[in-house]
Design a protein around this motif. Structure first.
Motif, short mmCIF file in Angstrom:
data_model
loop_
_atom_site.label_atom_id
_atom_site.label_comp_id
_atom_site.label_asym_id
_atom_site.label_seq_id
_atom_site.Cartn_x
_atom_site.Cartn_y
_atom_site.Cartn_z
N ASP A 115 0.82 -1.21 0.00
CA ASP A 115 0.00 0.00 0.00
C ASP A 115 0.86 1.26 0.00
O ASP A 115 0.53 2.25 -0.67
CB ASP A 115 -0.92 0.00 1.22
N ARG A 120 -4.26 -7.78 -3.52
CA ARG A 120 -3.18 -6.90 -3.98
C ARG A 120 -2.35 -7.54 -5.09
O ARG A 120 -1.89 -6.86 -6.00
CB ARG A 120 -2.30 -6.51 -2.78
N ILE A 162 -9.01 -3.30 -1.95
CA ILE A 162 -7.81 -2.75 -1.32
C ILE A 162 -8.18 -1.65 -0.34
O ILE A 162 -7.68 -1.59 0.78
CB ILE A 162 -6.84 -2.22 -2.40
#
Length: 401
Positions: free
Chosen positions: A44, A158, A197
């Motif tokens: 992230d 992801r 996400i």
């Protein structure tokens, strides 16, 4: 010296010594096999750095602050290796698309890579294969009926995101009109991977901002490239917050999906209207570059036909000038002037379309610079009319005689 003048960095007098990737590994400060929660946080944070880079900040102060990107061979976690390779490959593809399109200014995008080689010795197919291996491992676990932890599910989301991000950017870089439908399908999948996400942002490790506004995150050293920057007075870099990053990515992918609709514009007038309407949405530098890059791939419209052909078809539809067709095109002077006029028109309209792909602040300057070109184009049209009339009079005289 005022700390605010320190190459965009905060004063680091009270900080511990800044370590490079090699030094951090030697000191045991950089775990080579981080836990699941840390891998999610690192992924992230890299995405936040990429979005910050696309906002006009330097590569050295954003993406390249991740120490793992400088030491991929030493990483022991296969999942983290695949994510790091994907991040470098995406950075390479983004750099290629934006720099080739040339629709940016210094405030939009910084092209300096500071000597770093993005994604060295790693093909796109290899990067996608590594990501797919990680996906398959987790999917096999699900098929066996085993429960996966929320963190493992977050990693799976992801990996899917990075895989389609690489695929989409690669298809744009190697754009072919016949592949536009698969590109649209991949974009839809990519767009829908952002929401999972966003909903699992709290699952991963979070960056901590101290009272002195110093940002700390596992695997990142935000001052590691401080010496690479020029001694100019820029601003302190604030990495984009992760929830803002998700919104940024969703807007980016929505604009790129809109870019694919340029194939539906057939005439020159519809193409110009498309560029104008696209500019009105204030897209980011990457989506603006994608539009111009896709439209004039290899100086051909959608990578297929010369731009002059579309201009000629538009002229036929608009006025159908007799000088463009036989028997006058058989005259060498008329043919040369017509070709010069078409080439000049194509170049002028290309510059106009490229200007519409710049940011709003630069469009007025770019459009103003086109006025001399329009004046030259008008003179070429006058010369063409004069030559045509002369050729016509000569032919009439010959018929009378």
């Amino acid at each position: 010296m005022d700390p605010k003048m320190d190459a965009g960095m905060l004063c680091n007098k009270d900080l511990c010594q800044v370590s490079s990737a090699e030094e951090a590994i030697e000191k045991g400060l950089l775990p080579l096999c981080p836990g699941t929660k840390d891998i999610i946080g690192i992924s992230d944070e890299i995405l936040s750095c990429i979005c910050t880079w696309l906002n006009g900040h330097s590569l050295a102060q954003t993406v390249l602050t991740c120490l793992y990107l400088h030491s991929i061979p030493e990483i022991e976690s296969p999942v983290l290796v695949s994510i790091c390779n994907a991040a470098l490959k995406c950075s390479e593809l983004i750099y290629c698309i934006i720099s080739t399109a040339g629709c940016y200014e210094e405030e939009d995008f910084l092209t300096c890579t500071y000597g770093y080689n993005l994604s060295p010795n790693m093909s796109t197919s290899k990067v996608i294969s590594l990501l797919k291996d990680g996906e398959d491992e987790l999917n096999r676990k699900i098929k066996r009926g085993q429960d996966i932890l929320p963190a493992e599910d977050a990693i799976l989301k992801r990996l899917t995101f990075w895989k389609y991000f690489v695929i989409v950017l690669h298809k744009i870089q190697m754009f072919e009109k016949k592949n536009i439908d698969p590109l649209k399908e991949d974009l839809k999948v990519l767009f829908h991977t952002v929401s999972p996400i966003k909903s699992s942002l709290n699952t991963g490790s979070q960056a901590v901002v101290t009272n002195q506004k110093h940002r700390k995150m596992i695997g990142f050293e935000y001052l590691v490239n401080q010496k690479l920057l020029s001694s100019t007075p820029p601003r302190y870099i604030e990495i984009m917050e992760r929830n803002v990053m998700c919104e940024y990515l969703m807007r980016l992918f929505a604009h790129i999906e809109l870019v694919t609709k340029i194939s539906e514009s057939i005439t020159l007038s519809s193409i110009i209207r498309f560029f104008v309407r696209f500019s009105e949405q204030n897209p980011c530098v990457l989506s603006r570059s994608c539009l111009f890059y896709v439209f004039l791939m290899g100086n051909k419209v959608l990578g297929e036909e010369p731009f002059t052909k579309i201009i000629k078809e538009e002229i036929k539809t608009f006025s159908y000038p007799i000088s463009f067709f036989s028997p006058y095109m058989s005259d060498a002077n008329v043919k040369s002037l017509v070709n010069n006029f078409l080439d000049g028109t194509a170049l002028c309209i290309q510059d106009y379309l490229q200007a519409m792909c710049h940011n709003k602040g630069r469009q007025r300057r770019k459009l103003g610079a086109l006025l001399p070109d329009l004046s030259d184009l008008y003179k070429k049209s006058e010369n063409l009319i004069t030559c045509y009339m002369l050729t016509f009079l000569i032919q009439i005289t010959q018929l009378i005689i």
